[in-house]
Design an enzyme around this catalytic site. Structure first.
Site, PDB file in Angstrom:
ATOM      1  N   ALA A  81      50.193  34.868  97.979  1.00  0.00           N
ATOM      2  CA  ALA A  81      48.880  34.933  97.322  1.00  0.00           C
ATOM      3  C   ALA A  81      47.847  33.992  97.908  1.00  0.00           C
ATOM      4  CB  ALA A  81      49.034  34.645  95.830  1.00  0.00           C
ATOM      5  N   SER A  87      53.264  30.859  97.934  1.00  0.00           N
ATOM      6  CA  SER A  87      53.151  31.074  99.362  1.00  0.00           C
ATOM      7  C   SER A  87      53.896  29.942 100.059  1.00  0.00           C
ATOM      8  CB  SER A  87      51.681  31.077  99.803  1.00  0.00           C
ATOM      9  OG  SER A  87      51.568  31.090 101.213  1.00  0.00           O
ATOM     10  N   SER A 129      53.122  49.995 102.269  1.00  0.00           N
ATOM     11  CA  SER A 129      52.138  50.286 103.316  1.00  0.00           C
ATOM     12  C   SER A 129      52.176  51.779 103.611  1.00  0.00           C
ATOM     13  CB  SER A 129      52.469  49.503 104.590  1.00  0.00           C
ATOM     14  OG  SER A 129      51.708  49.976 105.686  1.00  0.00           O
ATOM     15  N   TYR A 156      58.417  46.894 110.797  1.00  0.00           N
ATOM     16  CA  TYR A 156      57.599  46.833 109.580  1.00  0.00           C
ATOM     17  C   TYR A 156      57.596  48.178 108.862  1.00  0.00           C
ATOM     18  CZ  TYR A 156      53.319  46.079 106.778  1.00  0.00           C
ATOM     19  OH  TYR A 156      52.400  45.969 105.768  1.00  0.00           O
ATOM     20  N   LYS A 182      58.984  48.615 105.082  1.00  0.00           N
ATOM     21  CA  LYS A 182      58.126  49.109 104.000  1.00  0.00           C
ATOM     22  C   LYS A 182      58.624  50.457 103.479  1.00  0.00           C
ATOM     23  CE  LYS A 182      55.020  45.839 103.578  1.00  0.00           C
ATOM     24  NZ  LYS A 182      54.991  44.995 102.364  1.00  0.00           N
TER      25      LYS A 182
END
Length: 241
Positions: free
Chosen positions: A18, A41, A147, A160, A164
């Protein structure tokens, strides 16, 4: 006629990753409709700034270091939240990492880190928070930030995309498993969004050309546009979603 309730007044919302970009905007958006916010974080200074700004909005906020690739860090972060604020109503699994390069060039270490941040972290954050929700009989909300490439795939982001995609399937599985506890689990799968991470990727001419050609509106998404969807899914308006 009953109107949909988009308020998060007095709800405790936990947001990972965040400190910047989408996560930061999610924290602000939730606070703007009444939520108290806990932000995490690996870079504590970033989330401390976010928490300070949320407090200026009149809401409670806490900020702690969080490494979603390590289960002890996750457990400590959630326990701190319970000790200070007493509950978690909403979990937003936003922490993520991507690297833009050809699939042939990824090392094992790069692959493992991408999978750990995006998939492993989402699973174990959800597991630890759901245990608390079930124990306290909270009709909670879990929102995973996936994503578009987790759904349709895409070049230059193979690990990635796979991670995702796993998040999308995990979302469906957990939604089915935890519905009996009245915990909803959803995913938001943004297109390319203007964040510090994306700005670095956009310096790659091949990636920039591909991204802008495939987004039919001809521009990047803005973080607050993603945050609006998260607010909806966090609210009672989405309690059957």
């Amino acid at each position: 006629m009953t109107q949909p309730n988009f308020s998060l007044t007095d709800k405790v919302v936990l947001v990972t990753g965040a400190g910047k970009g989408i996560g930061k905007e999610i924290a602000y958006a939730c606070a703007s409709v009444g939520a108290d916010v806990v932000v995490g974080s690996r870079t504590v200074s970033d989330v401390e700034q976010v928490a300070a700004e949320v407090r200026q909005m009149g809401r409670r906020a806490e900020a702690w270091r969080l490494d979603v690739t390590r289960l002890p860090s996750i457990q400590e972060f959630v326990q701190n939240t319970l000790d200070v604020l007493g509950r978690v109503d909403v979990l937003v699994n936003n922490a993520g990492y991507s690297k833009v390069q050809p699939a042939l060039d990824f090392t094992e270490e790069e692959f493992d880190y991408i999978v750990d941040v995006n998939y492993k972290g989402t699973f174990f954050m959800s597991q630890v928070v759901a245990r608390s929700m079930i124990e306290h009989e909270i009709q909670g909300r879990i929102i995973n930030i996936s994503s578009q490439v987790g759904i349709v795939g895409g070049p230059l982001r193979a690990p990635y995309s796979g991670a995702k995609g796993a998040v999308c399937q995990l979302t469906k599985s957990l939604a089915a498993e935890w519905a009996q506890h009245e915990i909803t689990v959803n995913a938001v799968a943004p297109t390319v969004t203007r964040t510090p991470l994306t700005e670095g990727a956009m310096k790659n001419p091949e990636f920039r050309k591909m991204a802008l050609e495939k987004i039919l509106m001809g521009r990047l998404a803005e973080p607050n546009e993603i945050a609006a969807a998260v607010v909806y899914l966090s609210s009672d308006a989405a309690r059957m979603v």
